[in-house]
Design an enzyme around this catalytic site. Structure first.
Site, PDB file in Angstrom:
ATOM      1  N   TYR A  32       6.650   5.561  -6.061  1.00 50.85           N
ATOM      2  CA  TYR A  32       5.682   5.107  -5.509  1.00 50.85           C
ATOM      3  C   TYR A  32       4.887   6.185  -4.627  1.00 50.85           C
ATOM      4  O   TYR A  32       3.723   6.244  -4.663  1.00 50.85           O
ATOM      5  CB  TYR A  32       6.092   3.827  -4.540  1.00 50.85           C
ATOM      6  CG  TYR A  32       4.813   3.447  -3.949  1.00 50.85           C
ATOM      7  CD1 TYR A  32       3.983   2.426  -4.356  1.00 50.85           C
ATOM      8  CD2 TYR A  32       4.886   3.751  -2.597  1.00 50.85           C
ATOM      9  CE1 TYR A  32       2.722   2.007  -3.638  1.00 50.85           C
ATOM     10  CE2 TYR A  32       3.798   3.045  -1.833  1.00 50.85           C
ATOM     11  CZ  TYR A  32       2.916   2.354  -2.333  1.00 50.85           C
ATOM     12  OH  TYR A  32       1.685   1.652  -1.701  1.00 50.85           O
TER      13      TYR A  32
ATOM     14  N   GLY B  76      -2.863 -10.491  -0.750  1.00 52.66           N
ATOM     15  CA  GLY B  76      -2.559  -9.554   0.282  1.00 52.66           C
ATOM     16  C   GLY B  76      -4.105  -8.897   0.604  1.00 52.66           C
ATOM     17  O   GLY B  76      -4.759  -9.641   1.066  1.00 52.66           O
TER      18      GLY B  76
ATOM     19  N   SER C  79      -1.637   4.642   1.236  1.00 58.95           N
ATOM     20  CA  SER C  79      -0.676   4.213   2.079  1.00 58.95           C
ATOM     21  C   SER C  79      -0.284   5.282   2.795  1.00 58.95           C
ATOM     22  O   SER C  79      -0.346   6.478   2.340  1.00 58.95           O
ATOM     23  CB  SER C  79       0.679   3.906   0.959  1.00 58.95           C
ATOM     24  OG  SER C  79       1.872   3.492   1.678  1.00 58.95           O
TER      25      SER C  79
ATOM     26  N   THR D  45     -10.378  -4.656  -6.975  1.00 66.24           N
ATOM     27  CA  THR D  45      -9.505  -5.075  -7.818  1.00 66.24           C
ATOM     28  C   THR D  45      -8.162  -5.251  -7.207  1.00 66.24           C
ATOM     29  O   THR D  45      -7.878  -5.055  -6.050  1.00 66.24           O
ATOM     30  CB  THR D  45      -9.029  -3.646  -8.725  1.00 66.24           C
ATOM     31  OG1 THR D  45      -8.596  -2.647  -7.710  1.00 66.24           O
ATOM     32  CG2 THR D  45     -10.403  -3.145  -9.240  1.00 66.24           C
ATOM     33  N   GLY D  46      -7.265  -6.125  -7.748  1.00 65.79           N
ATOM     34  CA  GLY D  46      -6.069  -6.776  -7.147  1.00 65.79           C
ATOM     35  C   GLY D  46      -6.566  -7.782  -5.792  1.00 65.79           C
ATOM     36  O   GLY D  46      -5.918  -7.695  -4.988  1.00 65.79           O
TER      37      GLY D  46
END
Length: 234
Positions: free
Chosen positions: A149, A16, A136, A11-12
């Site tokens: 976030y 990047g 992250s 996904t995405g």
């Protein structure tokens, strides 16, 4: 696990980390499906790297359902989900709004969960599979302006650990990858313009290699969580 002929959903995947991972998986001989909200961009990237494009906004359950119907029809199975779609908004506590919280959580938490649910249903039937959640270093430690976030990635880390507990009995490996800063289009939610790479920062390829190396470990073992830092980002 040898990635040759494996079916991998990212996904995405049109920019990047997602694009770099898709490209490396294609080079390894996998059949790769990439998704994105901007279908024209997704189609262009898919053509460039040899992947299959599919338009999917992970905040919309009907589009997730359509994605898995397509995978079942065209590929008759799935081996890996790379849960990469994500957005970020930086705001202090006194600045943030309920709507901004919802916007990020819809993608990073609720979207990730619903996409993983679709994959898990396939994997349980197969009695094997792999889910890679792209989180992250913000999932490990909060920071100023991180109320939106960072907490979304804390939530993803919690879900990762829950899924690990639920799915191991079905030979499903759930892996979380925590990159530190990688210059990408992330954070530019309006224009999605890629930032230039920096010599002392991580690259999308660094994270792609981490993901692929984790998947290529023999299926009897898995890495629950891996964190990648730049050696000297200062």
């Amino acid at each position: 696990m040898n990635l040759k002929d494996k079916i991998i959903l990212i996904t995405g995947g049109n920019s990047g980390l997602g694009k770099a991972t898709a490209q490396l998986c294609v080079e390894k001989g996998a059949s790769v499906i990439i998704t994105g909200r901007d279908h024209e961009k997704t189609k262009s990237v898919a053509k460039e790297i040899g992947a299959t494009p599919f338009k999917c906004d992970v905040t919309k359950d009907e589009e997730i359902d359509a994605l898995y119907a397509f995978i079942e029809k065209e590929f008759n199975g799935l081996d890996v989900l790379v849960n990469n779609a994500g957005i970020g908004i930086k705001k202090t506590l006194v600045e943030l709004t309920r709507e901004e919280l919802r916007q990020v959580y819809e993608v990073n938490v609720f979207g990730a969960a619903m996409v993983a649910q679709g994959a898990a249903k396939i994997f349980i039937k197969q009695n094997e599979g792999n889910i890679v959640n792209i989180a992250s270093t913000a999932s490990l430690k909060g920071y100023p302006t991180g109320s939106i976030y960072s907490t979304s990635k804390f939530a993803l880390r919690g879900m990762t650990q829950c899924w690990q507990g639920e799915l191991r009995q079905n030979n499903i490996r759930v892996i979380q990858v925590n990159p530190s800063e990688v210059p990408t289009a992330f954070g530019d939610e309006e224009h999605r313009t890629e930032r230039p790479l920096e010599d002392n920062k991580l690259t999308p390829e660094d994270i792609a290699i981490t993901i692929v190396n984790s998947l290529e470990m023999d299926k009897r073992a898995y890495i629950p969580e891996v964190t990648v830092h730049a050696t000297n980002p200062f």
